[in-house]
Design an enzyme around this catalytic site. Structure first.
Site, mmCIF file in Angstrom:
data_model
loop_
_atom_site.group_PDB
_atom_site.id
_atom_site.type_symbol
_atom_site.label_atom_id
_atom_site.label_comp_id
_atom_site.label_asym_id
_atom_site.label_seq_id
_atom_site.Cartn_x
_atom_site.Cartn_y
_atom_site.Cartn_z
ATOM 1 N N GLY A 99 77.720 25.325 -55.237
ATOM 2 C CA GLY A 99 78.057 23.903 -54.516
ATOM 3 C C GLY A 99 76.721 23.330 -53.991
ATOM 4 O O GLY A 99 76.591 21.966 -54.162
ATOM 5 N N GLN A 176 76.561 20.240 -47.045
ATOM 6 C CA GLN A 176 76.148 19.728 -47.828
ATOM 7 C C GLN A 176 75.925 18.825 -48.735
ATOM 8 O O GLN A 176 74.582 18.214 -48.704
ATOM 9 C CB GLN A 176 76.822 20.537 -48.984
ATOM 10 C CG GLN A 176 76.078 22.044 -49.540
ATOM 11 C CD GLN A 176 77.844 22.684 -50.640
ATOM 12 O OE1 GLN A 176 78.716 21.780 -50.755
ATOM 13 N NE2 GLN A 176 77.958 24.275 -50.292
ATOM 14 N N ASP A 322 82.652 30.114 -43.810
ATOM 15 C CA ASP A 322 82.468 31.006 -45.172
ATOM 16 C C ASP A 322 83.473 32.485 -44.661
ATOM 17 O O ASP A 322 83.871 33.442 -45.601
ATOM 18 C CB ASP A 322 81.055 31.176 -46.107
ATOM 19 C CG ASP A 322 80.584 29.814 -46.714
ATOM 20 O OD1 ASP A 322 81.853 29.286 -46.145
ATOM 21 O OD2 ASP A 322 79.126 29.846 -46.613
HETATM 22 C C1 S3P Z 1 76.604 25.284 -47.255
HETATM 23 C C2 S3P Z 1 77.785 24.724 -46.985
HETATM 24 C C3 S3P Z 1 79.689 24.343 -46.541
HETATM 25 C C4 S3P Z 1 79.546 26.318 -47.196
HETATM 26 C C5 S3P Z 1 78.239 26.647 -48.221
HETATM 27 C C6 S3P Z 1 77.148 26.786 -47.706
HETATM 28 C C7 S3P Z 1 75.186 24.718 -47.308
HETATM 29 O O1 S3P Z 1 79.655 24.407 -47.623
HETATM 30 O O2 S3P Z 1 80.479 26.888 -47.312
HETATM 31 O O3 S3P Z 1 78.469 28.452 -48.562
HETATM 32 O O4 S3P Z 1 74.670 25.390 -47.630
HETATM 33 O O5 S3P Z 1 75.110 23.693 -46.977
HETATM 34 P P1 S3P Z 1 80.511 22.603 -47.369
HETATM 35 O O6 S3P Z 1 78.783 21.046 -47.171
HETATM 36 O O7 S3P Z 1 80.697 22.055 -48.725
HETATM 37 O O8 S3P Z 1 81.343 22.751 -45.332
#
Ligand code: S3P
Length: 439
Positions: A99, A176, A322
């Site tokens: 993601g 993210q 996480d």
């Molecule tokens: C992350 C943000 C989180 C986290 C993912 C890594 C990042 O997700 O759960 O493992 O590196 O920006 P979300 O932005 O969907 O909350």
């Protein structure tokens, strides 16, 4: 991956976790060390980069735009022509299970004068992408996605007049999403103001700031001034607190444990696991606090101590985002109930982590109530071996491995190969600790 890798794993209890274990480089910071340096023309040296499947997905996608990587004596060199010289990719950018790759790169794709298609595996294709595509479209980017723009594959491209600034409040606290908008805002025609519902991880702001970007943070508000020339920057990636979390909980629940995890990142936007374990009464100390590459780190020492249940909600949920599957393992063994609220985001991770965590704990004999926004875990469980399915989710697999350390009998884990997403050496590290315990 061979068929052998996909065999169920048989996990047995462990005597005690003692000594030292070095965890791999932080996944979030590794992605950013690659991506932020890709934006700047020139060369940067990244050490302790996490070479897991997710980070390899980011490298493969950036290569499609013209960025080069070279491994050299324990380091990865990022060689970029600069954002202005990225070229249109031949074919789709494959983000795999990641993601972070898809959402962060969507923000960069929005600034490029051609469109890029980003796709991923079945799990990634189920995760919401409208949260990124909608604000990018508001800025003027051309966006499209499956299911009316909600899901991957997604198509993102910039527009000749440049992007409008983003000024608004985001509906979820997501590192993210915020990072994607920051990348787009660096190329907007005026200053952007991004407001979150609560502060999410701030690695992007720290790294881009050190590279010359004009970014100011005030609580959950980020102001981005476009146009600054970025300089490449060497990064020494701290140990991943989200990987350390499995061993922290393991040492907290296995009697006689005394484990030190050197050089782990303790960025306050990520360190919720420390607060959660302390709230449960864990014996946890931070030693030699220092800074590397603009991020605070420390050696974490965890000794076994009896735990008690606690209540988690609000900002803590985001700061330990996480870590909930493995915190839930500690909660199952603690004295008294634990309630986790405000955690509906866990439903749209690599798996539905509320459902997957509840199923994993129940399979091992714990009493758990699943709620729309979290879990209620009864506590005081005597765990016994059972059959656990990781649902292809690396963090469910590793949380199950921690539960199996204290469960009576043998636990059968299906889908254990998923650890390769964030922690390829996990099973080897577990064997190392087991050997040390037996010695
Ligand atoms: C992350 C943000 C989180 C986290 C993912 C890594 C990042 O997700 O759960 O493992 O590196 O920006 P979300 O932005 O969907 O909350």
């Amino acid at each position: 991956m061979t068929t052998l890798d996909r065999q169920p794993l048989r996990l047995r209890p462990i005597a005690a976790l003692r000594g030292e274990l070095t965890v791999p480089g932080d996944k979030s910071i590794s992605h950013r060390a690659l991506i932020c340096n890709a934006l700047a023309r020139g060369e940067a040296r990244v050490t302790n980069l996490l070479e897991s499947a997710d980070c390899l997905s980011t490298m493969a996608c950036l290569e499609r735009w013209g960025v080069q990587f070279e491994r050299e004596q324990g380091a990865t060199i990022v060689r970029s022509p600069g954002l202005d010289r990225f070229h249109a990719p031949a074919g789709t950018l494959d983000c795999g299970n990641s993601g972070t790759t898809m959402r962060l790169l969507a923000g960069i794709a929005a600034t490029l004068p051609f469109s890029s298609t980003l796709d991923g595996d079945d799990s990634l294709r189920r995760r919401p992408m409208d949260r990124v595509l909608e604000p990018l479209a508001q800025m003027g980017a051309a966006t499209d996605g499956a299911d009316g723009g909600r899901l991957a594959p997604i198509v993102v491209g910039g527009q000749p007049e440049g992007l409008r600034p983003f000024r608004g409040r985001l509906s979820v606290a997501s590192g993210q999403l915020k990072s994607a908008l920051i990348f787009a805002a660096l190329r907007a025609t005026a200053e952007s103001n991004i407001e979150e519902v609560g502060p999410s991880r701030d690695h992007t702001e720290r790294m881009l700031g050190a590279m010359g970007a004009q970014i100011d943070t005030n609580g959950a508000k980020v102001r981005v001034q476009p146009g600054a020339a970025l300089r490449p920057r060497d990064v020494d990636v701290p140990g991943d607190i989200s990987a350390a979390a499995f061993w922290m909980v393991a040492a907290a629940i296995v009697p006689d444990s005394d484990l030190t995890l050197p050089a782990v990142g303790i960025n306050p936007t990520r360190a919720g696991i420390i607060d959660a374990l302390r709230a449960m009464g864990a014996d946890l100390t931070l030693e030699h606090e220092r800074e590397v590459s603009g991020e605070p780190i420390a050696d974490l020492r965890v000794r076994y101590a009896p735990l008690r249940g606690f209540e988690a909600s609000g900002d803590l949920v985001v700061r330990a985002l996480d870590e909930w599957p493995v915190i839930a393992v500690a909660a199952a063994l603690a004295d008294g109930p634990t309630t986790i609220r405000d955690a509906e985001e866990l439903r749209v991770k690599e798996s539905d982590r509320i459902a997957a965590t509840a199923a994993m704990l129940r399979a091992l004999g714990a009493e758990v109530e699943e709620r729309p926004d979290g879990l209620r875990i009864a506590g005081g469980a005597t765990l016994r071996g059972g059959v656990v399915e990781s649902r292809g989710d690396h963090r469910i697999a590793m949380a199950a491995a921690v539960a199996a350390m204290i469960a009576e009998g043998e636990t059968e884990l299906r889908g254990g190969e998923s650890v390769a997403i964030s922690y390829p050496e996990f099973w080897r590290d577990l064997e190392r600790l087991r050997d040390a315990a037996a010695a």
